[in-house]
Design a protein around this motif. Structure first.
Motif, mmCIF file in Angstrom:
data_model
loop_
_atom_site.group_PDB
_atom_site.id
_atom_site.type_symbol
_atom_site.label_atom_id
_atom_site.label_comp_id
_atom_site.label_asym_id
_atom_site.label_seq_id
_atom_site.Cartn_x
_atom_site.Cartn_y
_atom_site.Cartn_z
ATOM 1 N N GLN A 128 0.705 -1.235 0.060
ATOM 2 C CA GLN A 128 0.096 -0.045 0.018
ATOM 3 C C GLN A 128 1.056 1.248 0.084
ATOM 4 O O GLN A 128 2.035 1.284 0.708
ATOM 5 C CB GLN A 128 -0.891 -0.221 1.345
ATOM 6 N N SER A 129 0.454 2.399 -0.739
ATOM 7 C CA SER A 129 1.245 3.429 -0.820
ATOM 8 C C SER A 129 1.359 4.394 0.588
ATOM 9 O O SER A 129 0.373 4.058 1.179
ATOM 10 C CB SER A 129 0.654 4.728 -2.006
ATOM 11 N N CYS A 130 2.520 4.910 0.796
ATOM 12 C CA CYS A 130 2.668 5.712 2.040
ATOM 13 C C CYS A 130 1.582 6.783 2.173
ATOM 14 O O CYS A 130 1.154 7.002 3.298
ATOM 15 C CB CYS A 130 4.081 6.296 2.090
ATOM 16 N N THR A 131 1.113 7.431 1.064
ATOM 17 C CA THR A 131 0.110 8.481 0.968
ATOM 18 C C THR A 131 -1.459 7.822 1.795
ATOM 19 O O THR A 131 -1.915 8.500 2.434
ATOM 20 C CB THR A 131 -0.109 9.116 -0.097
ATOM 21 N N THR A 132 -1.539 6.502 1.527
ATOM 22 C CA THR A 132 -2.819 6.054 1.791
ATOM 23 C C THR A 132 -2.912 5.391 2.994
ATOM 24 O O THR A 132 -3.847 5.190 3.878
ATOM 25 C CB THR A 132 -3.379 5.265 0.684
ATOM 26 N N TYR A 133 -1.576 4.926 3.532
ATOM 27 C CA TYR A 133 -1.864 4.001 4.794
ATOM 28 C C TYR A 133 -1.806 5.039 6.163
ATOM 29 O O TYR A 133 -2.119 4.450 6.921
ATOM 30 C CB TYR A 133 -0.580 3.122 4.852
#
Length: 172
Positions: A84-89
């Motif tokens: 999962q991308s850092c921006t969404t996690y």
């Protein structure tokens, strides 16, 4: 609380693979009648871990005759999926924290797999050889854990807290 009294126990299961197997090995070393009732929790995307916990509980009854309150099995939202991308996690982690706090208020466990209200003990996964997991890093950086255990000497050397200890092999 007397030492002979059973304690409400929340067992937090990790991802489907080795983390749950590690937890089952750790639980098999405990005096299970002391840790009752047991509440197992796993991510909503992980049915396998709860199945393993159910098999473990069945084995306690069949092998050891452990009796007591029936265990409960629950799922909550996962803080982060692999890849999962850092921006969404960040957002999914905040949601998971809210879900976990609601669960803690609802169950009010006295023990969370070695985490007690008065002390927080964190054992990093044996799979973490070079760096801490996201959860471990948060606990380490925010100084939440009273005792922080890693299972590899190179991790002990990398992080310089006096409470950081190397466990040689807790479970063979």
């Amino acid at each position: 609380m007397e030492s002979s009294q059973p304690v409400f126990t929340l067992v937090v299961l990790g991802s489907e693979g080795g983390h749950t197997a590690e937890m089952m090995n750790l639980l098999s070393l405990l005096q299970m009648d002391r840790f009752a009732p047991r509440f197992y929790i796993a991510p909503a995307t992980d049915d396998m871990s709860l199945q393993k916990a159910c098999v473990f509980e069945d084995s306690l009854v069949h092998k050891n005759g452990v009796k007591g309150p029936l265990p409960q099995f629950m799922q909550i939202c996962r803080s982060r999926e692999v890849g999962q991308s850092c921006t969404t996690y960040v957002w999914t982690t905040l949601l998971a924290i809210v879900c976990a706090l609601w669960l803690m208020i609802r169950i009010r466990p006295q023990v969370v797999i070695g985490i007690r209200w008065s002390s927080v003990f964190y054992v990093e996964s044996i799979a973490r050889v070079r760096r801490l997991s996201f959860s471990g890093l948060l606990l380490y950086k925010l100084h939440i854990a009273d005792q922080f255990f890693v299972q590899w000497p190179q991790l002990q050397k990398k992080y310089f807290l006096s409470s950081l200890c190397w466990l040689s092999h807790v479970v063979d």
